[in-house]
Write an enzyme that holds these catalytic residues in place. Structure first.
Site, PDB file in Angstrom:
ATOM      1  N   LYS A 142      24.466  19.522 -54.272  1.00  0.00           N
ATOM      2  CA  LYS A 142      25.719  19.250 -53.535  1.00  0.00           C
ATOM      3  C   LYS A 142      25.488  19.182 -52.040  1.00  0.00           C
ATOM      4  O   LYS A 142      26.256  18.526 -51.320  1.00  0.00           O
ATOM      5  CB  LYS A 142      26.769  20.301 -53.900  1.00  0.00           C
ATOM      6  CG  LYS A 142      26.356  21.753 -53.676  1.00  0.00           C
ATOM      7  CD  LYS A 142      26.599  22.256 -52.270  1.00  0.00           C
ATOM      8  CE  LYS A 142      26.088  23.669 -52.082  1.00  0.00           C
ATOM      9  NZ  LYS A 142      26.319  24.178 -50.710  1.00  0.00           N
ATOM     10  N   ASN A 155      25.832  21.152 -43.941  1.00  0.00           N
ATOM     11  CA  ASN A 155      25.328  19.856 -44.369  1.00  0.00           C
ATOM     12  C   ASN A 155      26.329  18.743 -44.057  1.00  0.00           C
ATOM     13  O   ASN A 155      25.949  17.653 -43.630  1.00  0.00           O
ATOM     14  CB  ASN A 155      25.010  19.901 -45.866  1.00  0.00           C
ATOM     15  CG  ASN A 155      23.853  20.834 -46.162  1.00  0.00           C
ATOM     16  OD1 ASN A 155      22.701  20.503 -45.979  1.00  0.00           O
ATOM     17  ND2 ASN A 155      24.178  22.052 -46.603  1.00  0.00           N
TER      18      ASN A 155
END
Length: 308
Positions: free
Chosen positions: A166, A231
């Site tokens: 993810k 991220n």
């Protein structure tokens, strides 16, 4: 069931510090170690019931080797709180640990857990995965509270893969949002990313249902929809024209999706897996394509059926 009373946390970053906070609030004695600690690694681990690995993926093997060299016995339960994939052999964090500690029970902690929200006392849920039911139950009891709901499962591999993959998708979604492409594009990207994650899971032999749980879809949604995600921030900043080095400096923390994207691109190339999102993210990170080109390439792929 014997309860854990002493926990040793290896890693003093945001996540390791948040885990320490959770355990202390539950009455456990917590010792925390990092490379800059004055306390030795041996003293930190001695007589602890839980050994919690919360260092970055890049440092995990080295720290695990240092622990193994101490020969402290096998009574403690390992808790892997690291998310990522190792370059050599595409190993997950718990697999790296099991290579070095074959006699110790190993558990995996993963889920939609943004450390800043948890440290603020906001409610969350997570998963403790292990093939050892007793070990999972001990760790579940140690972390469970009125602000953290803890579930268990028996698929540590799938749980870790969901947590690692993810991060790559969050970079892609950050790019999408940074280019102001809208909710339709973001939703399509996340949905197709789930199909990509399932392909990787099937390749490694993880359980499909794990990816629709907290450590899969749950973690994917949290990481792809919150600006608190490191991220996501990397992708967003790249879309704004920053270099990767500048983006990583700005967030001042490890973004595991950077190294994981490169590992996935290598896996796709060598094993023939169809991972277009991961491949585009890897090329973007290596400055081989621009954010706009990455999106255009995904949109221009051959027409096909959604479900095969």
């Amino acid at each position: 069931m014997q309860e854990a009373t002493v926990a040793a946390i290896l890693g003093a970053g945001a996540w390791g510090t948040t885990l320490a906070q959770l355990l202390r609030s539950n009455g456990l004695e917590v010792r925390q170690w990092s490379r800059r600690s004055e306390t030795t690694l041996a003293a930190t681990l001695a007589e602890a019931d839980l050994w919690i690995m919360a260092v970055s993926m890049a440092g995990l093997a080295s720290v695990a080797d240092q622990v193994a060299a101490l020969q402290l016995g096998d009574r403690a339960i390992w808790v892997s709180a690291t998310k990522g994939l190792a370059d050599l052999g595409w190993r997950t964090p718990s697999q790296v640990l099991s290579d070095r500690f074959p006699l110790q029970p190993i558990t995996v902690l993963s889920g939609p857990n943004l450390s800043k929200e948890i440290s603020q006392g906001l409610p969350a849920a997570t998963v403790i995965a292990s093939r050892d039911r007793h070990a999972a139950a001990v760790v579940q009891q140690a972390f469970a509270s009125d602000r953290l709901r803890v579930y268990t499962n028996r698929d540590p591999l799938g749980t870790e893969l969901g947590g690692a993959l993810k991060n790559v998708i969050a970079i892609a979604v950050g790019v999408c949002d940074g280019l102001c492409l809208g909710a339709n594009a973001r939703s399509a990207l996340v949905t197709r990313a789930l199909a990509e994650i399932l392909r990787v899971g099937a390749y490694f032999g993880a359980r499909t249902e794990t990816f629709f749980g907290l450590s899969g879809l749950g973690d994917l949604l949290a990481t792809c929809t919150s600006p608190l995600s490191r991220n996501y921030q990397v992708g967003f900043r790249l879309a704004q024209g920053e270099s990767l080095a500048a983006a990583l400096t700005a967030i001042a923390a490890t973004a595991e999706g950077v190294s994981t994207a490169r590992v996935l691109a290598q896996l796709a190339s060598r094993e023939g897996l169809e991972l277009p999102i991961a491949a585009c993210v890897a090329e973007l990170l290596d400055n081989r394509i621009s954010p706009t080109t990455a999106i255009e390439r995904l949109m221009a792929r051959d027409l096909k059926a959604e479900l095969v």
